[in-house]
Scaffold this active site. Structure first.
Site, PDB file in Angstrom:
ATOM      1  N   HIS A 305      18.910  -5.860  77.011  1.00 60.58           N
ATOM      2  CA  HIS A 305      19.054  -5.362  75.627  1.00 60.58           C
ATOM      3  C   HIS A 305      17.777  -5.679  74.861  1.00 60.58           C
ATOM      4  CE1 HIS A 305      20.782  -4.628  71.669  1.00 60.58           C
ATOM      5  NE2 HIS A 305      21.758  -4.001  72.298  1.00 60.58           N
ATOM      6  N   ASP A 362      27.947  -2.191  77.346  1.00 63.73           N
ATOM      7  CA  ASP A 362      28.334  -1.094  78.251  1.00 63.73           C
ATOM      8  C   ASP A 362      28.806  -1.569  79.609  1.00 63.73           C
ATOM      9  OD1 ASP A 362      25.669   0.471  76.658  1.00 63.73           O
ATOM     10  OD2 ASP A 362      27.745   1.154  76.529  1.00 63.73           O
TER      11      ASP A 362
HETATM   12  C1  SDX Z   1      23.018   0.078  74.040  1.00 61.21           C
HETATM   13  O1  SDX Z   1      19.834  -1.143  70.500  1.00 61.21           O
HETATM   14  C2  SDX Z   1      21.097  -1.321  70.514  1.00 61.21           C
HETATM   15  O2  SDX Z   1      21.647  -2.051  69.711  1.00 61.21           O
HETATM   16  C3  SDX Z   1      21.852  -0.492  71.542  1.00 61.21           C
HETATM   17  C4  SDX Z   1      23.332  -0.766  71.686  1.00 61.21           C
HETATM   18  C5  SDX Z   1      24.091  -0.346  70.463  1.00 61.21           C
HETATM   19  O3  SDX Z   1      25.205  -0.867  70.266  1.00 61.21           O
HETATM   20  O4  SDX Z   1      23.608   0.573  69.739  1.00 61.21           O
HETATM   21  O5  SDX Z   1      23.537  -2.132  71.936  1.00 61.21           O
HETATM   22  C6  SDX Z   1      23.923   0.037  72.854  1.00 61.21           C
HETATM   23  O6  SDX Z   1      22.240   0.968  74.148  1.00 61.21           O
HETATM   24  C7  SDX Z   1      23.068  -1.056  75.038  1.00 61.21           C
HETATM   25  C8  SDX Z   1      21.995  -0.909  76.156  1.00 61.21           C
HETATM   26  C9  SDX Z   1      22.536   0.066  77.206  1.00 61.21           C
HETATM   27  N1  SDX Z   1      21.466   0.387  78.204  1.00 61.21           N
HETATM   28  C10 SDX Z   1      21.528  -0.077  79.443  1.00 61.21           C
HETATM   29  O7  SDX Z   1      22.365  -0.878  79.868  1.00 61.21           O
HETATM   30  C11 SDX Z   1      20.438   0.490  80.351  1.00 61.21           C
HETATM   31  C12 SDX Z   1      19.822  -0.639  81.190  1.00 61.21           C
HETATM   32  N2  SDX Z   1      19.049  -1.511  80.297  1.00 61.21           N
HETATM   33  C13 SDX Z   1      17.648  -1.212  80.178  1.00 61.21           C
HETATM   34  O8  SDX Z   1      17.253   0.098  80.332  1.00 61.21           O
HETATM   35  C14 SDX Z   1      16.981  -2.004  79.053  1.00 61.21           C
HETATM   36  O9  SDX Z   1      17.403  -3.305  79.171  1.00 61.21           O
HETATM   37  C15 SDX Z   1      17.156  -1.544  77.621  1.00 61.21           C
HETATM   38  C16 SDX Z   1      16.777  -0.118  77.446  1.00 61.21           C
HETATM   39  C17 SDX Z   1      18.565  -1.743  77.177  1.00 61.21           C
HETATM   40  C18 SDX Z   1      16.233  -2.408  76.766  1.00 61.21           C
HETATM   41  O10 SDX Z   1      14.956  -2.101  77.127  1.00 61.21           O
HETATM   42  P1  SDX Z   1      13.689  -2.812  76.397  1.00 61.21           P
HETATM   43  O11 SDX Z   1      14.113  -3.698  75.292  1.00 61.21           O
HETATM   44  O12 SDX Z   1      12.671  -1.762  76.097  1.00 61.21           O
HETATM   45  O13 SDX Z   1      13.193  -3.790  77.488  1.00 61.21           O
HETATM   46  P2  SDX Z   1      12.211  -3.394  78.652  1.00 61.21           P
HETATM   47  O14 SDX Z   1      12.616  -2.080  79.231  1.00 61.21           O
HETATM   48  O15 SDX Z   1      10.818  -3.563  78.164  1.00 61.21           O
HETATM   49  O16 SDX Z   1      12.575  -4.519  79.718  1.00 61.21           O
HETATM   50  C19 SDX Z   1      11.970  -5.795  79.640  1.00 61.21           C
HETATM   51  C20 SDX Z   1      11.801  -6.206  81.104  1.00 61.21           C
HETATM   52  C21 SDX Z   1      11.105  -5.124  81.931  1.00 61.21           C
HETATM   53  O17 SDX Z   1      10.414  -5.794  82.966  1.00 61.21           O
HETATM   54  P3  SDX Z   1       8.796  -6.003  82.775  1.00 61.21           P
HETATM   55  O18 SDX Z   1       8.191  -4.616  82.547  1.00 61.21           O
HETATM   56  O19 SDX Z   1       8.653  -6.910  81.557  1.00 61.21           O
HETATM   57  O20 SDX Z   1       8.362  -6.645  84.066  1.00 61.21           O
HETATM   58  O21 SDX Z   1      13.098  -6.372  81.700  1.00 61.21           O
HETATM   59  C22 SDX Z   1      13.265  -5.417  82.737  1.00 61.21           C
HETATM   60  C23 SDX Z   1      12.233  -4.344  82.554  1.00 61.21           C
HETATM   61  O22 SDX Z   1      11.863  -3.773  83.801  1.00 61.21           O
HETATM   62  N3  SDX Z   1      14.607  -4.875  82.581  1.00 61.21           N
HETATM   63  C24 SDX Z   1      15.461  -4.648  83.574  1.00 61.21           C
HETATM   64  C25 SDX Z   1      16.623  -4.158  82.956  1.00 61.21           C
HETATM   65  N4  SDX Z   1      16.443  -4.087  81.660  1.00 61.21           N
HETATM   66  C26 SDX Z   1      15.182  -4.527  81.421  1.00 61.21           C
HETATM   67  N5  SDX Z   1      15.353  -4.817  84.907  1.00 61.21           N
HETATM   68  C27 SDX Z   1      16.445  -4.484  85.633  1.00 61.21           C
HETATM   69  N6  SDX Z   1      17.612  -4.005  85.126  1.00 61.21           N
HETATM   70  C28 SDX Z   1      17.730  -3.838  83.796  1.00 61.21           C
HETATM   71  N7  SDX Z   1      18.846  -3.370  83.288  1.00 61.21           N
END
Ligand code: SDX
Length: 425
Positions: A305, A362
């Site tokens: 998140h 989720d």
């Molecule tokens: C919702 O914003 C909100 O409030 C949203 C929400 C709401 O109520 O409105 O809470 C609802 O959207 C919840 C999130 C649902 N999405 C998912 O579950 C999809 C999987 N999660 C990711 O795609 C990700 O964690 C996000 C999109 C939720 C957040 O992405 P960020 O903040 O842009 O973080 P990032 O992508 O930069 O990740 C940071 C690091 C990365 O590694 P590095 O590049 O630093 O090496 O963490 C890793 C990412 O690769 N990472 C994950 C991961 N999520 C982040 N690695 C593996 N699995 C994951 N799920």
């Protein structure tokens, strides 16, 4: 005494005021940055940017805290229903008995959609994703409710707000039934918001239908947990659309479109697909490694998140509700066991610990939805029904702000400098 940040560029210093909220991080007010320095700030994805001032929802991502108008979301789940929560988010206080009755009466008077809107559904293929239908039909409400399009009229803003809250469950249930070739349902006022939604979803003209109180309570709790969440992607979309003075129905349609993405509200549908793809507990380590592999686009859906660097408080409540609902309904879902084992392994893995990746709202919702016989394609639709309350609350807050202006970010330009036209030979 306002604290100030000093920014020095090429020996020239400017002072930037530091603004303090009622709780949470302070902000550096950079509204005059370009005027005073000729420079823009740069923050793609808005990882360090406060886009607005708001009094509606507060999140402490490090502590895993979520407050709606100051109330911890757990207290609202324990003591309120969804319409109490809607009233709270919009008006700032829990409704008393008379306010609640008046609010419920107004919402009930708007649950039907214009009869001509029912013909809009015929234009969709039966295999259309219901979110495509939601975007289309909600946007089309602008073509019918001309008496609530004047965004400068407080009363019209309130009618549009109540219409949207009232009609979203009806449109969602119509989309669900349309895609199954069933007749489009009508609401039955006198039922609660959650009961009405379930009856419209699952009742058939040929059968009597009794809403299961366990299922109704579970849906109402899910609505509360999904109601608002500060300036997330879809809420920011609604605010940006509203800042251009677009009508409220168009603004909410834009929020539905933004919510659909699997990185946002579409993740609940993706979580169930992921759990089914994993299939058995012994496959979990293989998928954990895929999620950690930078060269593999696979991510653990329902994990991570932008704000929570601790357990999402909503996921904790959803997880407890999962166990309760499946037990009460006498359902054994092997996917729940996979989810619990996946969570356990991930939370002990150094990669997830270091990156502070925890289950989000989720991760468990799909398992509850499945237990309630709601198909994956409807998961994000239900999310949009609940989040409409947050979107309209945030939209109203913005529209009531006399300082409100159109949102218009700038950019770091990387394209060609000016060049003379020349057609290649
Ligand atoms: C919702 O914003 C909100 O409030 C949203 C929400 C709401 O109520 O409105 O809470 C609802 O959207 C919840 C999130 C649902 N999405 C998912 O579950 C999809 C999987 N999660 C990711 O795609 C990700 O964690 C996000 C999109 C939720 C957040 O992405 P960020 O903040 O842009 O973080 P990032 O992508 O930069 O990740 C940071 C690091 C990365 O590694 P590095 O590049 O630093 O090496 O963490 C890793 C990412 O690769 N990472 C994950 C991961 N999520 C982040 N690695 C593996 N699995 C994951 N799920």
């Amino acid at each position: 005494m306002t604290r100030k940040a000093i920014l020095t560029i090429d020996g020239k210093s400017i002072e930037l005021p530091i603004l303090q909220g009622s709780c949470g991080p302070e902000v550096i007010d950079i509204r005059n940055l370009h005027q005073e320095t000729g420079l823009f700030s740069y923050d793609p994805g808005f990882t360090s940017t406060a886009s607005c001032a708001s009094a509606i929802t507060y999140i402490d991502g490090d502590k895993g805290i979520l407050l709606y108008r100051g109330y911890p979301v757990q207290q609202l789940v324990d003591n309120c229903d969804f319409l109490d929560t809607a009233y709270l988010l919009i008006h700032g206080e829990i409704p008393g008995v008379s306010e609640k009755e008046k609010f419920e009466r107004s919402i009930s008077s708007h649950t039907m959609v214009h009869e001509q809107l029912r013909s809009f559904f015929q234009g969709f293929r039966r295999d259309a994703h219901p979110m495509a239908i939601m975007v289309g039909i909600v946007g089309a409400l602008s073509a019918f409710y001309h008496d609530s399009l004047d965004i400068d009229d407080v009363e019209q803003r309130e009618i549009a707000t109540h219409r949207l809250i009232a009609k979203m469950p009806t449109i969602a249930a119509m989309a669900f039934n349309y895609c199954r070739g069933r007749p489009l349902p009508y609401p039955q006022n006198g039922l609660s918001y959650a009961q009405n939604f379930l009856k419209m979803m699952f009742s058939l003209p040929s059968e009597s239908y009794q809403v299961n109180p366990i299922v109704a309570r579970a849906i109402d709790r899910i609505f509360i947990l999904h109601a608002d969440h500060e300036q997330n992607a879809s809420t920011s979309t609604v605010r940006l659309a509203g800042s251009s003075r677009a009508n409220p129905f168009a603004c909410i349609a834009s929020g539905i479109a933004a919510l659909w993405g699997p990185a946002h509200g579409g993740a609940n549908e993706a979580v169930l697909a992921m759990l089914r793809q994993i299939g058995t507990k012994d496959k979990i380590p293989e998928f954990i490694e895929k999620a950690k592999n930078k060269n593999d686009p696979f991510r653990l859906m329902g994990f991570g998140h932008r704000v929570y660097k601790n357990y999402d408080p909503r996921a904790r409540i959803m997880r407890k509700s999962c166990h309760e609902v499946l037990e009460q309904l006498g359902i054994h879902d092997p996917l729940l066991e996979i989810a619990i084992e996946l969570e356990k392994i991930a939370l002990e893995d150094p990669y997830f610990i270091e990156k502070k990746l925890y289950p989000n709202v989720d991760f468990y919702s799909g398992i509850i939805f499945s237990a309630l016989e709601i198909p994956p394609s409807m998961f994000t639709v239900i999310f949009s029904v609940a989040r409409t309350v947050g979107w309209v609350a945030q939209w109203n807050e913005m529209m009531a702000d006399p300082a409100q202006k159109i949102g218009r970010p700038r950019q770091l330009y990387l394209g060609h400098p000016e060049r003379k036209f020349m057609r290649p030979s």
